[in-house]
Design an enzyme around this catalytic site. Structure first.
Site, PDB file in Angstrom:
ATOM      1  N   TYR A 304      -8.356  45.748  91.148  1.00 16.20           N
ATOM      2  CA  TYR A 304      -8.735  46.303  89.852  1.00 16.20           C
ATOM      3  C   TYR A 304      -8.986  47.811  89.923  1.00 16.20           C
ATOM      4  O   TYR A 304      -8.466  48.570  89.099  1.00 16.20           O
ATOM      5  CB  TYR A 304      -9.962  45.562  89.314  1.00 16.20           C
ATOM      6  CG  TYR A 304     -10.203  45.796  87.846  1.00 16.20           C
ATOM      7  CD1 TYR A 304      -9.416  45.175  86.894  1.00 16.20           C
ATOM      8  CD2 TYR A 304     -11.201  46.667  87.419  1.00 16.20           C
ATOM      9  CE1 TYR A 304      -9.618  45.394  85.544  1.00 16.20           C
ATOM     10  CE2 TYR A 304     -11.409  46.893  86.077  1.00 16.20           C
ATOM     11  CZ  TYR A 304     -10.615  46.257  85.143  1.00 16.20           C
ATOM     12  OH  TYR A 304     -10.820  46.492  83.810  1.00 16.20           O
ATOM     13  N   GLU A 311      -3.303  53.857  86.931  1.00 13.70           N
ATOM     14  CA  GLU A 311      -3.196  54.219  85.514  1.00 13.70           C
ATOM     15  C   GLU A 311      -3.663  55.651  85.282  1.00 13.70           C
ATOM     16  O   GLU A 311      -3.052  56.402  84.491  1.00 13.70           O
ATOM     17  CB  GLU A 311      -4.033  53.251  84.680  1.00 13.70           C
ATOM     18  CG  GLU A 311      -3.519  51.827  84.654  1.00 13.70           C
ATOM     19  CD  GLU A 311      -4.430  50.894  83.882  1.00 13.70           C
ATOM     20  OE1 GLU A 311      -5.105  51.393  82.952  1.00 13.70           O
ATOM     21  OE2 GLU A 311      -4.498  49.695  84.197  1.00 13.70           O
TER      22      GLU A 311
END
Length: 380
Positions: A304, A311
């Site tokens: 995660y 991103e």
């Protein structure tokens, strides 16, 4: 050897429908308990009043009982439950009037007949009340339809992300035969520099990723209408965050689609979902597979943050391109005469991205403690 066997201390109590026997033997081994012709035969090896020996006894019950006793062995004792064939109160346990010396009342469980009747009445009332409450709760006529929808949704998403993962993994080993180099901290952005083997990752994978991430909008709707019990905010943060990167950053800029960071964004997303969707699919039908549960609530710990970092790198790399093209920048009419630069919006979004990572990380950590944390033992 039978003559050398000993009798253990046995304590008994009864209710209208059953008889309880507590055998005072610890470390019981090889218990042999049968009921034949209304006589209970017991034989076992354990540690009792005469040390570690073979102990045995027989009890002929006052009235008929069921031939299948239920036995539960603990470290300190052995408990036997015998069902009566008829629900009534016995004046004594054995058919012989004189009580055997090894047999005594179990005062921890002992009740008089009146107390037992009151207990039985309370249980019946509790059962009736429970039935009344259940009858008041309206049955959901669409329960099976909802369950079928959730199973199909999670199955489709699992197959979609599996296709993405397998496709990218094959490409990694076939197309990435050239020298793959990972340079950390070599640049402020673009900390991952791979060979040109992955330049067409977006063009190969994007259609399936578009499909899966568009379908993921249903997770927000499922939470919003109460179809699933997952909180709404974490679902919104993850789905809109991913779709913003996919559709706005990558989908609208051809210059971004050939960058190596696209590979890492897609790869981290797909690995996480390989365990999440099958876990929820099995949960819909009441199946829990412990290795899958552990993977679902553990794999996200490294993936995660890495996905969020990928991103962020993707957004940072897109800022100069948006500044040069002026794409999505909004010019306000007079008298304001101000232009809202989209790169400035992306800089604000970067802050929101890391806040969103913190929110979801906290949510997933709580879920992990709930499903994998130490179980609290009930106090006796």
């Amino acid at each position: 050897m039978a003559g050398l066997s000993l009798r253990p201390h046995v304590h008994w109590a009864q209710r209208h429908r059953e008889v309880f026997l507590r055998v005072d033997l610890s470390d019981v081994r090889n218990p042999d308990i049968t009921i034949t012709d209304n006589v209970l035969h017991f034989r076992a090896q354990g540690h009792g009043a005469k040390g570690d020996n073979i102990y045995e006894f027989e009890i002929e019950f006052l009235e008929p009982v069921e031939p299948k006793p239920v036995c539960r062995v603990t470290q300190r004792q052995l408990n036997i439950t015998v069902q009566k064939k008829e629900s009534n109160w016995w004046e004594r346990l054995t058919k012989q009037e004189k009580r055997p010396l090894f047999l005594a009342p179990d005062f921890d469980r002992w009740l008089d007949e009146s107390d037992a009747e009151m207990e039985l009445k309370e249980k019946e009332e509790e059962k009736i009340n429970k039935m009344k409450i259940e009858s008041r709760v309206p049955k959901d006529p669409f329960k099976h339809l909802k369950k079928g929808y959730l199973i199909m949704y999670n199955l489709v998403q699992f197959l979609g992300f599996s296709w993405i993962f397998v496709n990218m993994t094959v490409r990694l080993f076939i197309l990435g035969k050239g020298n793959m180099e990972i340079h950390l901290f070599s640049k402020m952005v673009g900390f991952l520099c791979l060979t040109d083997s992955f330049y067409d990752t977006f063009h190969t994978i994007s259609d399936m990723m578009y499909f899966c991430q568009t379908l993921a909008l249903m997770e927000i709707m499922n939470s919003l209408i109460g179809l699933v019990r997952s909180p709404l905010i974490p679902a919104v943060v993850q789905v809109f965050g991913r779709n913003f990167v996919l559709f706005v950053i990558l989908g609208s800029l051809e210059e971004m689609q050939s960058k190596p960071v696209v590979f890492f964004v897609f790869y981290f997303w797909s690995i996480t979902e390989l365990f999440r969707y099958p876990y929820y699919m099995l949960s819909c039908i009441g199946i829990e597979w412990k290795p899958l549960t552990w993977l679902r609530y553990t794999v996200w710990i490294p993936l995660y943050p890495l996905g969020g970092l990928a991103e962020a790198v993707c957004i940072v790399q897109s800022i100069p391109i948006f500044s040069e093209t002026g794409k999505f920048s909004l010019g306000l009419p007079n008298p304001l005469n101000v232009t809202i630069q989209f790169p400035f919006v992306l800089q604000i979004y970067l802050i929101a991205l890391f806040l969103g990572i913190f929110v979801n990380f906290r949510h997933l950590y709580k879920q992990r403690k709930q499903h994998l944390g130490p179980k609290k033992r009930k106090m006796k």
